[in-house]
Write an enzyme that holds these catalytic residues in place. Structure first.
Site, PDB file in Angstrom:
ATOM      1  N   LYS A   9     -10.150  -4.725  -6.038  1.00  0.00           N
ATOM      2  CA  LYS A   9     -10.988  -3.870  -6.679  1.00  0.00           C
ATOM      3  C   LYS A   9     -10.246  -2.971  -7.554  1.00  0.00           C
ATOM      4  CE  LYS A   9     -10.772  -0.864  -2.639  1.00  0.00           C
ATOM      5  NZ  LYS A   9      -9.626  -1.466  -2.093  1.00  0.00           N
ATOM      6  N   LYS A  22      -3.516 -10.986  -6.864  1.00  0.00           N
ATOM      7  CA  LYS A  22      -4.709 -11.435  -6.362  1.00  0.00           C
ATOM      8  C   LYS A  22      -6.096 -10.488  -6.698  1.00  0.00           C
ATOM      9  CE  LYS A  22      -4.727  -8.529  -2.103  1.00  0.00           C
ATOM     10  NZ  LYS A  22      -5.032  -8.412  -0.483  1.00  0.00           N
ATOM     11  N   LYS A  28       0.785  -1.346   0.190  1.00  0.00           N
ATOM     12  CA  LYS A  28       0.086   0.156   0.015  1.00  0.00           C
ATOM     13  C   LYS A  28       0.627   1.242  -0.171  1.00  0.00           C
ATOM     14  CE  LYS A  28      -4.612  -1.606   1.427  1.00  0.00           C
ATOM     15  NZ  LYS A  28      -5.598  -1.486   2.364  1.00  0.00           N
TER      16      LYS A  28
HETATM   17  P1  TYM Z   1      -9.664  -6.948   3.427  1.00  0.00           P
HETATM   18  O1  TYM Z   1     -10.853  -6.108   3.671  1.00  0.00           O
HETATM   19  O2  TYM Z   1      -8.557  -6.576   2.342  1.00  0.00           O
HETATM   20  O3  TYM Z   1     -10.379  -8.388   2.850  1.00  0.00           O
HETATM   21  C1  TYM Z   1     -11.128  -8.935   3.687  1.00  0.00           C
HETATM   22  C2  TYM Z   1     -11.234 -10.521   3.490  1.00  0.00           C
HETATM   23  O4  TYM Z   1     -11.234 -11.110   2.051  1.00  0.00           O
HETATM   24  C3  TYM Z   1     -10.075 -11.878   1.868  1.00  0.00           C
HETATM   25  N1  TYM Z   1      -9.444 -11.458   0.493  1.00  0.00           N
HETATM   26  C4  TYM Z   1      -9.373 -12.683  -0.389  1.00  0.00           C
HETATM   27  N2  TYM Z   1      -9.490 -13.976  -0.127  1.00  0.00           N
HETATM   28  C5  TYM Z   1      -9.090 -14.389  -1.388  1.00  0.00           C
HETATM   29  N3  TYM Z   1      -8.727 -14.020  -2.463  1.00  0.00           N
HETATM   30  C6  TYM Z   1      -8.840 -12.773  -2.705  1.00  0.00           C
HETATM   31  N4  TYM Z   1      -8.233 -12.292  -3.730  1.00  0.00           N
HETATM   32  C7  TYM Z   1      -9.076 -11.855  -1.503  1.00  0.00           C
HETATM   33  N5  TYM Z   1      -9.009 -10.523  -1.287  1.00  0.00           N
HETATM   34  C8  TYM Z   1      -9.372 -10.279  -0.151  1.00  0.00           C
HETATM   35  C9  TYM Z   1      -9.177 -11.463   2.785  1.00  0.00           C
HETATM   36  O5  TYM Z   1      -8.127 -12.291   3.222  1.00  0.00           O
HETATM   37  C10 TYM Z   1      -9.897 -11.118   4.190  1.00  0.00           C
HETATM   38  O6  TYM Z   1     -10.105 -12.120   4.983  1.00  0.00           O
HETATM   39  N6  TYM Z   1      -7.015  -6.310   7.362  1.00  0.00           N
HETATM   40  C11 TYM Z   1      -8.003  -7.043   6.851  1.00  0.00           C
HETATM   41  C12 TYM Z   1      -9.543  -6.550   7.533  1.00  0.00           C
HETATM   42  C13 TYM Z   1      -9.493  -6.507   9.159  1.00  0.00           C
HETATM   43  C14 TYM Z   1      -9.627  -7.873   9.874  1.00  0.00           C
HETATM   44  C15 TYM Z   1      -9.520  -7.446  11.234  1.00  0.00           C
HETATM   45  C16 TYM Z   1      -9.703  -9.334   9.412  1.00  0.00           C
HETATM   46  C17 TYM Z   1      -9.397  -5.698   9.956  1.00  0.00           C
HETATM   47  N7  TYM Z   1      -9.502  -6.257  11.347  1.00  0.00           N
HETATM   48  C18 TYM Z   1      -9.688  -8.384  12.150  1.00  0.00           C
HETATM   49  C19 TYM Z   1      -9.814 -10.179  10.479  1.00  0.00           C
HETATM   50  C20 TYM Z   1      -9.851  -9.900  11.793  1.00  0.00           C
HETATM   51  C21 TYM Z   1      -8.187  -6.569   5.505  1.00  0.00           C
HETATM   52  O7  TYM Z   1      -7.743  -5.603   5.024  1.00  0.00           O
HETATM   53  O8  TYM Z   1      -8.939  -7.667   4.667  1.00  0.00           O
END
Ligand code: TYM
Length: 333
Positions: A200, A197, A115
């Site tokens: 968006k 991956k 990022k």
């Molecule tokens: P975030 O918002 O980027 O993504 C949310 C969830 O979706 C999964 N994910 C994917 N899985 C498979 N293939 C993909 N291309 C893909 N893109 C996203 C992510 O692994 C995630 O499970 N930091 C976290 C959000 C967060 C969080 C937390 C998660 C904040 N606090 C506490 C768990 C517990 C994040 O940025 O996910």
């Protein structure tokens, strides 16, 4: 909610519309476990401002995301659904944990590196300390399991390290959580960029949960494959990453194994395979999209859900926060 069930917690940033990666990597697994665990799922809105957001859009997406969680099968009567910013304990514990997280640890985080490379004009302190806030999100609820996609594993490992460090100084304050990563679907790649991956930021290769069937069909038509005509549909991720990704999607959506998929498309080309994957995705997303569209219009219901969710979440979170404040030596009222 029963006291003896194990706890599960996870969140998604409402920084964009939910996509197939979020659904297959995370939410689908949450919804499948509702009856066996005590579950907490939230919109990680505080995390999103590490990157600039348009305020009105963020507000709208947070509420839409709640509707989509419910439409994906997360019944608010059985799961605690809430917005992170409605539970101040996240920010409060986040600060404490900032002081127990090392600069070197944060510097090694892949998401920070990615990022900060993408947003060179806004490498703010929040973007850097974000994993400590994520650790707070998890540890506040004494979660046993955190169901996420593969890209979040590193953050959960850091959460465990922070919790162990804190416990080794103050005694057993935090439960040490474990990541729960699905066998298929944990890493979905972009349809047009099968080595990156799905996200968006590359919308043409990203299938959104709310996309209509025509849009989904069009995106799968443009999915990158290869020029193999001998034996096209076979699972060989190194050699054929685009095809492996489509097989992974098809397998996760239909429950079929890679062998079954290979047999189904033996002797057939991508002209048969791609529309079949598109169709399976369309049919699995259709009821979700329709239900979410209905719920989004029912603001009063959604408000009731997030209010009750914040209340239930705060009760648990504040218990942990009080314990932490006492341990670190803050004077009690
Ligand atoms: P975030 O918002 O980027 O993504 C949310 C969830 O979706 C999964 N994910 C994917 N899985 C498979 N293939 C993909 N291309 C893909 N893109 C996203 C992510 O692994 C995630 O499970 N930091 C976290 C959000 C967060 C969080 C937390 C998660 C904040 N606090 C506490 C768990 C517990 C994040 O940025 O996910």
């Amino acid at each position: 909610m029963e006291e003896n069930k194990k706890r599960m917690l996870s969140g998604i940033q409402p920084s964009g519309d939910l996509h197939l990666g979020n659904y297959l990597g995370a939410i689908k697994n949450w919804a499948e476990r509702v009856d066996d665990y005590e579950c907490y799922y939230f919109m990680a809105d505080m995390h999103t401002i590490t990157v600039r957001q348009v305020p009105a859009d963020l507000r709208k997406r947070s509420l839409n995301q709640l509707a989509q969680y419910i439409a994906c099968g997360l019944d608010p009567e059985k799961n605690t659904l809430f917005l992170q910013s409605h539970v101040p304990a996240h920010a409060q514990l986040g600060w404490v944990l900032d002081c127990y997280t090392m600069f070197g640890e944060l510097s090694r985080m892949t998401q920070f590196k990615d990022k900060s490379a993408k947003h060179k004009d806004n490498i703010n302190a929040g973007l850097f300390t974000y994993p400590a806030l994520m650790a707070a999100d998890i540890l506040l609820y004494q979660a046993d399991y955190v169901p996420v996609g593969e890209d979040q594993k590193q953050h959960i490992e850091l959460t465990r390290d922070i919790a162990q460090r804190f416990n080794s100084i103050y005694g057993d304050v935090f439960k040490i959580p474990e990541p729960l990563i699905a066998k298929t679907g944990a890493r979905i790649y972009g349809l047009t960029t099968p080595n990156d991956k799905m996200s968006k930021s590359i919308p043409e290769g990203c299938v959104f949960i709310m996309d209509d069937p025509d849009t989904i069909n069009r995106k799968f038509k443009k999915a990158v494959t290869d020029s193999d005509t001998e034996n096209p549909v076979r699972f060989a991720p190194e050699e054929k990453p685009g095809v492996a990704n489509l097989m992974n999607i098809y397998s996760t959506v239909t429950g079929k194994s890679f062998e079954e998929i290979e047999a189904e498309f033996a002797g057939k080309g991508y002209g048969a395979f791609k529309p079949a994957v598109a169709e399976a995705v369309i049919e699995s997303l259709r009821p979700i999209r329709e239900e979410a569209e209905r719920l989004i219009k029912d603001k009063a219901y959604l408000e009731d859900v997030y209010r009750k969710g914040a209340e239930r979440a705060s009760y648990i979170a504040n218990k942990t926060l009080r314990k932490v404040y006492k341990k670190v030596g803050f004077y009690q009222i």
